[in-house]
Design a protein around this motif. Structure first.
Motif, PDB file in Angstrom:
ATOM      1  N   GLU A 382       3.587   4.391  22.990  1.00  0.00           N
ATOM      2  CA  GLU A 382       4.611   3.755  22.157  1.00  0.00           C
ATOM      3  C   GLU A 382       5.367   4.782  21.320  1.00  0.00           C
ATOM      4  O   GLU A 382       6.580   4.670  21.124  1.00  0.00           O
ATOM      5  CB  GLU A 382       3.952   2.703  21.261  1.00  0.00           C
ATOM      6  N   ILE A 383       4.655   5.797  20.822  1.00  0.00           N
ATOM      7  CA  ILE A 383       5.319   6.859  20.043  1.00  0.00           C
ATOM      8  C   ILE A 383       6.346   7.576  20.908  1.00  0.00           C
ATOM      9  O   ILE A 383       7.459   7.876  20.464  1.00  0.00           O
ATOM     10  CB  ILE A 383       4.263   7.849  19.495  1.00  0.00           C
ATOM     11  N   ARG A 384       5.997   7.843  22.157  1.00  0.00           N
ATOM     12  CA  ARG A 384       6.958   8.484  23.070  1.00  0.00           C
ATOM     13  C   ARG A 384       8.180   7.598  23.260  1.00  0.00           C
ATOM     14  O   ARG A 384       9.324   8.081  23.224  1.00  0.00           O
ATOM     15  CB  ARG A 384       6.296   8.754  24.419  1.00  0.00           C
ATOM     16  N   ARG A 385       7.965   6.309  23.442  1.00  0.00           N
ATOM     17  CA  ARG A 385       9.080   5.382  23.694  1.00  0.00           C
ATOM     18  C   ARG A 385       9.992   5.258  22.478  1.00  0.00           C
ATOM     19  O   ARG A 385      11.219   5.235  22.614  1.00  0.00           O
ATOM     20  CB  ARG A 385       8.519   4.006  24.079  1.00  0.00           C
ATOM     21  N   ILE A 386       9.406   5.221  21.278  1.00  0.00           N
ATOM     22  CA  ILE A 386      10.195   4.960  20.070  1.00  0.00           C
ATOM     23  C   ILE A 386      10.764   6.233  19.444  1.00  0.00           C
ATOM     24  O   ILE A 386      11.911   6.256  18.971  1.00  0.00           O
ATOM     25  CB  ILE A 386       9.328   4.209  19.029  1.00  0.00           C
ATOM     26  N   TYR A 387       9.961   7.304  19.441  1.00  0.00           N
ATOM     27  CA  TYR A 387      10.326   8.476  18.630  1.00  0.00           C
ATOM     28  C   TYR A 387      10.745   9.700  19.427  1.00  0.00           C
ATOM     29  O   TYR A 387      11.099  10.723  18.837  1.00  0.00           O
ATOM     30  CB  TYR A 387       9.135   8.863  17.736  1.00  0.00           C
ATOM     31  N   LYS A 388      10.728   9.635  20.747  1.00  0.00           N
ATOM     32  CA  LYS A 388      11.079  10.813  21.542  1.00  0.00           C
ATOM     33  C   LYS A 388      12.479  11.311  21.203  1.00  0.00           C
ATOM     34  O   LYS A 388      13.410  10.523  21.030  1.00  0.00           O
ATOM     35  CB  LYS A 388      10.989  10.489  23.029  1.00  0.00           C
ATOM     36  N   LYS A 389      12.606  12.637  21.096  1.00  0.00           N
ATOM     37  CA  LYS A 389      13.914  13.229  20.819  1.00  0.00           C
ATOM     38  C   LYS A 389      14.031  14.580  21.512  1.00  0.00           C
ATOM     39  O   LYS A 389      13.059  15.065  22.119  1.00  0.00           O
ATOM     40  CB  LYS A 389      14.127  13.373  19.306  1.00  0.00           C
ATOM     41  N   ASP A 390      15.216  15.176  21.407  1.00  0.00           N
ATOM     42  CA  ASP A 390      15.469  16.474  22.047  1.00  0.00           C
ATOM     43  C   ASP A 390      14.567  17.536  21.434  1.00  0.00           C
ATOM     44  O   ASP A 390      14.468  17.653  20.203  1.00  0.00           O
ATOM     45  CB  ASP A 390      16.940  16.838  21.841  1.00  0.00           C
ATOM     46  N   SER A 391      13.899  18.302  22.281  1.00  0.00           N
ATOM     47  CA  SER A 391      12.964  19.319  21.783  1.00  0.00           C
ATOM     48  C   SER A 391      13.607  20.681  21.547  1.00  0.00           C
ATOM     49  O   SER A 391      12.951  21.600  21.065  1.00  0.00           O
ATOM     50  CB  SER A 391      11.795  19.485  22.770  1.00  0.00           C
ATOM     51  N   SER A 392      14.883  20.823  21.864  1.00  0.00           N
ATOM     52  CA  SER A 392      15.540  22.114  21.634  1.00  0.00           C
ATOM     53  C   SER A 392      15.651  22.361  20.129  1.00  0.00           C
ATOM     54  O   SER A 392      15.823  21.437  19.336  1.00  0.00           O
ATOM     55  CB  SER A 392      16.934  22.143  22.269  1.00  0.00           C
ATOM     56  N   GLY A 393      15.526  23.603  19.728  1.00  0.00           N
ATOM     57  CA  GLY A 393      15.592  23.950  18.310  1.00  0.00           C
ATOM     58  C   GLY A 393      14.245  24.015  17.643  1.00  0.00           C
ATOM     59  O   GLY A 393      14.129  24.455  16.499  1.00  0.00           O
ATOM     60  N   MET A 394      13.191  23.575  18.354  1.00  0.00           N
ATOM     61  CA  MET A 394      11.853  23.680  17.776  1.00  0.00           C
ATOM     62  C   MET A 394      11.394  25.133  17.840  1.00  0.00           C
ATOM     63  O   MET A 394      11.722  25.868  18.769  1.00  0.00           O
ATOM     64  CB  MET A 394      10.866  22.777  18.529  1.00  0.00           C
ATOM     65  N   LEU A 395      10.617  25.545  16.837  1.00  0.00           N
ATOM     66  CA  LEU A 395      10.162  26.931  16.763  1.00  0.00           C
ATOM     67  C   LEU A 395       9.271  27.260  17.945  1.00  0.00           C
ATOM     68  O   LEU A 395       8.331  26.525  18.262  1.00  0.00           O
ATOM     69  CB  LEU A 395       9.391  27.170  15.462  1.00  0.00           C
ATOM     70  N   GLU A 396       9.587  28.353  18.628  1.00  0.00           N
ATOM     71  CA  GLU A 396       8.730  28.820  19.716  1.00  0.00           C
ATOM     72  C   GLU A 396       7.464  29.397  19.108  1.00  0.00           C
ATOM     73  O   GLU A 396       7.511  30.378  18.368  1.00  0.00           O
ATOM     74  CB  GLU A 396       9.461  29.893  20.547  1.00  0.00           C
ATOM     75  N   ALA A 397       6.351  28.771  19.406  1.00  0.00           N
ATOM     76  CA  ALA A 397       5.081  29.260  18.854  1.00  0.00           C
ATOM     77  C   ALA A 397       4.665  30.530  19.582  1.00  0.00           C
ATOM     78  O   ALA A 397       4.726  30.605  20.805  1.00  0.00           O
ATOM     79  CB  ALA A 397       4.007  28.193  18.989  1.00  0.00           C
ATOM     80  N   GLU A 398       4.265  31.519  18.839  1.00  0.00           N
ATOM     81  CA  GLU A 398       3.747  32.736  19.441  1.00  0.00           C
ATOM     82  C   GLU A 398       2.719  33.356  18.500  1.00  0.00           C
ATOM     83  O   GLU A 398       2.716  33.093  17.302  1.00  0.00           O
ATOM     84  CB  GLU A 398       4.869  33.734  19.735  1.00  0.00           C
ATOM     85  N   TYR A 399       1.816  34.135  19.091  1.00  0.00           N
ATOM     86  CA  TYR A 399       0.774  34.750  18.284  1.00  0.00           C
ATOM     87  C   TYR A 399       1.380  35.804  17.370  1.00  0.00           C
ATOM     88  O   TYR A 399       2.161  36.648  17.808  1.00  0.00           O
ATOM     89  CB  TYR A 399      -0.292  35.391  19.179  1.00  0.00           C
ATOM     90  N   ILE A 400       1.060  35.727  16.097  1.00  0.00           N
ATOM     91  CA  ILE A 400       1.546  36.701  15.134  1.00  0.00           C
ATOM     92  C   ILE A 400       0.424  37.695  14.871  1.00  0.00           C
ATOM     93  O   ILE A 400      -0.586  37.367  14.243  1.00  0.00           O
ATOM     94  CB  ILE A 400       1.983  36.021  13.820  1.00  0.00           C
ATOM     95  N   SER A 401       0.587  38.884  15.388  1.00  0.00           N
ATOM     96  CA  SER A 401      -0.452  39.907  15.231  1.00  0.00           C
ATOM     97  C   SER A 401      -0.530  40.340  13.775  1.00  0.00           C
ATOM     98  O   SER A 401       0.468  40.783  13.195  1.00  0.00           O
ATOM     99  CB  SER A 401      -0.132  41.121  16.119  1.00  0.00           C
ATOM    100  N   PRO A 402      -1.699  40.203  13.135  1.00  0.00           N
ATOM    101  CA  PRO A 402      -1.800  40.565  11.718  1.00  0.00           C
ATOM    102  C   PRO A 402      -1.733  42.066  11.513  1.00  0.00           C
ATOM    103  O   PRO A 402      -2.224  42.838  12.339  1.00  0.00           O
ATOM    104  CB  PRO A 402      -3.173  40.022  11.317  1.00  0.00           C
TER     105      PRO A 402
END
Length: 485
Positions: A382-402
């Motif tokens: 139901e969440i997919r049906r009601i709340y789905k939106k364009d995923s472009s612009g989301m932060l690309e997750a990547e490992y941040i080496s400390p």
């Protein structure tokens, strides 16, 4: 005296005898079996309060067990394939810290992945150990850290032959396991101990369908959260050791920080849960596996979501996968995992374990029911049906080496500390923690350099609704850093 078997529960049996003795309590706790605090008794029940008692001769003493607690620990050791077990009432945080404090002193190196729980770095602050981080490989799509590659472990050992131990997550929060047997073989060849954080691996010991359990693989110490997947009360844990580690010394280390007023509610829950797992764990864990496999298939049939499993295994950084973990990739519906997490709780009354920037984890264990799983699957659909939106612009997750500049202890206890605005902290050395909780893996730890990439990640996580914990300023407008000379 008859020999104890896995059908016994010595702590439980001693508490049952105590209830029949009708002892008049002139000791602590002050609620006196609940009579002194009616509201608490009404809330928790007289059965609970009647066994919330203090150490006494018939019940043994957690700090120096010689009778029923000792017997219960011996049974736990046999059930989990260890030389000795310790009942822990400070959560697996205390078990993890006991492991590190046992093998490391000030200045000693310990080899470990960076995606460890904060308790690991806390232990290094306490004892002064110096981390040698192995940066875990990253799944670019899922945006999660993986296990430790064998080549990376061998390189770290070769470059740091004086390290005291190698620390391993078995599994990670997401269910990913490293090649534990090979890591143990390599570390032992270099005269190093192997410590395993099995906060999420209790069930490994009771199924041949799951990844290898640490003590059965030959690890020297393992911290196991029975309260997570084993059914015991929150905050109860066990610490296991093999025959190369001094039981007496570990007990001394534990007693440095663990309470002298051990909760018999927690200890009884460990005792009962060990018995349940030893007697019927294989059957119960099989049912959990079947339940999760069914849900995984149903979620993947919804569309867009990706509930991942053993197909991710690559023989190295993902050497094995815990198929009881229902980890779901959510970015394809245009929502961060934490946003789906919030919707499930707020709109559907479903509490999942955690959501990060791209994934959701539904923790499934011995207490879950098929109808609850159907409800979760239906809500996700139901969440997919009601709340789905364009995923472009989301932060690309990547490992941040400390970028580790100072040992955690030196940074945390520095007398050269100042608070600066978070946005003005780039290029400074952090002296405190910043992390999303759960899972409690630090984004920043004491002694690490604040970079623009780290700051971008923190802001994005806060914007998506992640709960930030660790810093002195609980609103995280300011960050404690090393003062400039």
């Amino acid at each position: 005296m008859k020999e104890l078997t896995q059908e016994n529960a010595p702590v439980l049996e001693a508490l049952e005898k105590l209830k029949q003795m009708r002892i008049v309590p002139f000791d602590v706790p002050g609620h006196k079996r609940g009579r002194g605090n009616k509201i608490l008794t009404d809330f928790l029940g007289e059965k609970c309060l009647s066994v919330d008692v203090n150490s006494m001769k018939p019940l043994d003493n957690l700090c120096h067990p010689v009778s029923v607690i000792r017997d219960a620990e011996d049974l736990a050791a046999k059930a989990f394939g260890a030389e000795h077990a310790f009942f822990m009432v400070g959560g697996t945080t205390s078990s993890v810290q006991a492991m590190i404090l046992t093998v490391c002193k000030r200045g000693d190196k310990i080899i470990l992945p960076r995606n460890v729980h904060r308790s690991v770095i806390n232990a290094m602050i306490l004892c002064g150990a110096v981390p040698v981080y192995i940066n875990p490989q990253m799944d670019k799509m899922l945006g999660i850290s993986l296990g430790m590659g064998i080549a990376d472990v061998k390189k770290a050992i070769l470059e740091n032959p004086d390290a005291k131990a190698v620390f391993v997550n078995n599994p990670t929060y997401y269910g990913i396991c490293s090649n534990l047997k090979e890591i143990i073989k390599t570390a032992h060849a270099g005269n190093m101990f192997v410590l395993a954080d099995e906060a999420h691996g209790t069930h490994f010991y009771f199924s041949d369908k799951l990844p290898t359990a640490a003590m059965r693989a030959g690890a020297d110490m393992a911290a196991v959260s029975l309260h997570k997947s084993g059914g015991s009360l929150t905050q109860s844990s066990m610490l296991f050791i093999n025959d190369k580690i001094s039981e007496g010394y570990v007990r001394q280390i534990i007693n440095l920080t663990q309470t002298t007023s051990g909760s018999y509610l927690l200890m009884a829950s460990l005792d009962i849960s060990r018995r349940n797992l030893a007697l019927s764990g294989r059957k119960v864990i099989d049912s959990v596996i079947d339940l999760v496999e069914y849900a995984r298939g149903e979620i993947n049939n919804i569309g867009d979501y990706y509930a991942y499993s053993r197909e991710k295994i690559n023989g190295d950084s993902i050497y094995d996968f815990d198929i009881t973990k229902l980890s779901v990739y959510t970015r394809s519906i245009g929502l961060a995992g934490i946003e789906v997490y919030d919707l499930l709780r707020d709109e559907y009354d479903i509490q999942t374990e955690f959501g990060d920037l791209a994934n959701l984890l539904a923790y499934v264990s011995i207490g879950d029911r098929p109808r609850d799983m159907e409800r979760l699957v239906s809500a996700l659909s139901e969440i997919r049906r009601i709340y789905k939106k364009d995923s472009s612009g989301m932060l690309e997750a990547e490992y941040i080496s400390p970028k580790v500049v100072l040992p955690p202890q030196d940074a945390f206890y520095t007398d050269r500390e100042e608070a600066v605005l978070l946005d003005e902290s780039v290029g400074r050395i952090c002296t405190e923690f910043v992390m999303c909780y759960p899972p409690g893996i630090p984004i920043l730890a004491p002694g690490e350099l604040v970079t623009a990439q780290v700051l971008e990640y923190i802001h994005y996580a806060m914007e998506k609704g992640c709960q930030m914990t660790g810093p002195e300023d609980m609103k995280l407008k300011h960050l404690n850093v090393m003062a400039e000379k």
